[in-house]
Design an enzyme around this catalytic site. Structure first.
Site, PDB file in Angstrom:
ATOM      1  CG  ASN A  12      -1.722   1.254   1.366  1.00  0.00           C
ATOM      2  OD1 ASN A  12      -1.840   2.021   0.400  1.00  0.00           O
ATOM      3  ND2 ASN A  12      -2.288   1.479   2.544  1.00  0.00           N
ATOM      4  CE  LYS A  14      -0.229   3.547   4.603  1.00  0.00           C
ATOM      5  NZ  LYS A  14      -0.391   3.746   6.028  1.00  0.00           N
ATOM      6  CG  HIS A 100      -6.063   2.329   4.708  1.00  0.00           C
ATOM      7  ND1 HIS A 100      -5.702   3.322   5.591  1.00  0.00           N
ATOM      8  CD2 HIS A 100      -5.052   1.435   4.691  1.00  0.00           C
ATOM      9  CE1 HIS A 100      -4.502   3.031   6.084  1.00  0.00           C
ATOM     10  NE2 HIS A 100      -4.088   1.891   5.550  1.00  0.00           N
ATOM     11  CD  GLU A 102      -3.233   5.934   6.324  1.00  0.00           C
ATOM     12  OE1 GLU A 102      -3.094   5.919   5.086  1.00  0.00           O
ATOM     13  OE2 GLU A 102      -2.400   5.423   7.106  1.00  0.00           O
ATOM     14  CD  GLU A 172      -3.861  -1.957   7.171  1.00  0.00           C
ATOM     15  OE1 GLU A 172      -2.761  -2.238   6.696  1.00  0.00           O
ATOM     16  OE2 GLU A 172      -4.438  -0.880   6.939  1.00  0.00           O
ATOM     17  N   GLY A 178       2.077   2.585  10.709  1.00  0.00           N
ATOM     18  CA  GLY A 178       3.108   3.603  10.538  1.00  0.00           C
ATOM     19  C   GLY A 178       3.777   4.043  11.833  1.00  0.00           C
ATOM     20  CB  SER A 212       4.536  -1.466  12.365  1.00  0.00           C
ATOM     21  OG  SER A 212       4.170  -0.103  12.546  1.00  0.00           O
ATOM     22  N   GLY A 233       2.656  -0.955   4.322  1.00  0.00           N
ATOM     23  CA  GLY A 233       2.847   0.436   3.936  1.00  0.00           C
ATOM     24  C   GLY A 233       4.324   0.777   3.800  1.00  0.00           C
TER      25      GLY A 233
HETATM   26  P1  PGA Z   1       2.459   0.509   7.647  1.00  0.00           P
HETATM   27  O1  PGA Z   1       1.038   0.782   6.932  1.00  0.00           O
HETATM   28  O2  PGA Z   1       2.960  -0.821   7.133  1.00  0.00           O
HETATM   29  O3  PGA Z   1       3.324   1.644   7.225  1.00  0.00           O
HETATM   30  O4  PGA Z   1       2.201   0.470   9.115  1.00  0.00           O
HETATM   31  C1  PGA Z   1       0.137  -0.266   6.678  1.00  0.00           C
HETATM   32  C2  PGA Z   1      -1.127   0.273   6.054  1.00  0.00           C
HETATM   33  O5  PGA Z   1      -1.578   1.366   6.454  1.00  0.00           O
HETATM   34  O6  PGA Z   1      -1.713  -0.361   5.177  1.00  0.00           O
END
Ligand code: PGA
Length: 250
Positions: A12, A14, A100, A102, A172, A178, A212, A233
């Site tokens: 992903n 983003k 997602h 976000e 998630e 993140g 993460s 991500g």
């Molecule tokens: P991350 O994001 O691996 O940077 O924690 C995962 C995601 O939001 O899909």
């Protein structure tokens, strides 16, 4: 009958990477494919603007599947700034992330919106990758299971079993995205087992962990029976790191 569960790793990206950046990634990533386990499904969910260039580089029927990070449920219309399923299909997109956290947070997407997108994608034979997960307040209040079950049921509401079987789910935990604070494998296992049991038809659907995930911890997650892959991500922005994760996913 015994069968091997699917393994799926989704990058992903983003709001990262221009067309040039995306092609630079592929130029390093593609030569590594022969050394990666053949049974891991690979999806890159890129920004809309990079999809055409990536499709041009990959051509049709490439092992790397193209994903989008959002879509509008209507096929066309007066929806300024939105992107439709036919637009994505023309670019060879096969997977779309929906729900997602976000987008739930910044674009105020509701379970009903996510359900509408999921239905439209399935009707068009695209694979929705449906993301669910609890906030840190919900986790502290011991509402994790209730939250992810209600998000899963909301996203899949009214779908027949055969349609549910064509989805991919991703757990998630929002506080793990993140942050470097990845979720304990046992906790992820518990949430994902609850997700799988929440709707008829999810028994064999891939359920991915996200939050993460990185080369150093991917093996630990995938050792759990409940975890079929990752939605990645930060660690999927560099081709070497994403390839290393796929290598560990076998
Ligand atoms: P991350 O994001 O691996 O940077 O924690 C995962 C995601 O939001 O899909």
């Amino acid at each position: 009958m015994e069968h091997t569960p699917r393994r799926v790793l989704v990058a992903n990206w983003k709001m990262h990477k221009t067309c040039v950046d995306a092609i630079d990634f592929l130029e390093v990533f593609i030569p590594q494919l022969p050394s990666l386990p053949a049974d891991v499904e690979i999806v890159i969910a890129a920004p809309f603007t990079a999809l055409a260039a990536m499709r041009g580089r990959l051509g049709v029927n490439h092992r790397i599947k193209l994903g989008a990070q959002n879509v509008h449920p209507q096929p066309s219309g007066a929806y300024t700034g939105e992107i439709s399923i036919p637009m994505l299909q023309e670019l060879g997109v096969t997977h779309v992330i929906v729900g997602h956290s976000e987008r739930r947070l910044y674009a105020h997407e509701t379970d009903a919106d996510i359900n509408a997108k999921t239905r439209a994608l399935l009707a068009a034979d695209l694979t929705p990758i449906i993301a669910v997960g609890e906030s840190s307040d919900e986790r502290d209040a011991l509402h994790t299971i209730e939250r992810v079950v209600s998000q899963t049921r909301g996203a899949l509401h009214g779908l027949i079993r055969e349609a549910v079987e064509r989805t991919i789910l991703a757990y998630e935990p929002i506080w793990a995205i993140g942050t470097g604070r990845n979720c304990a494998v046992a906790d992820a296992h518990a949430a994902m087992t609850a997700i799988r049991g929440s709707v008829d038809g999810l028994a064999d659907v891939p359920i991915l962990y996200g939050g993460s995930m990185k080369p150093e911890n991917v093996r630990e997650y995938l050792a759990s029976q409940a975890i079929n892959g990752g939605l990645v991500g930060g660690a999927a922005l560099a081709p070497e790191s994403f390839a290393e994760m796929i290598r560990h996913a076998a």
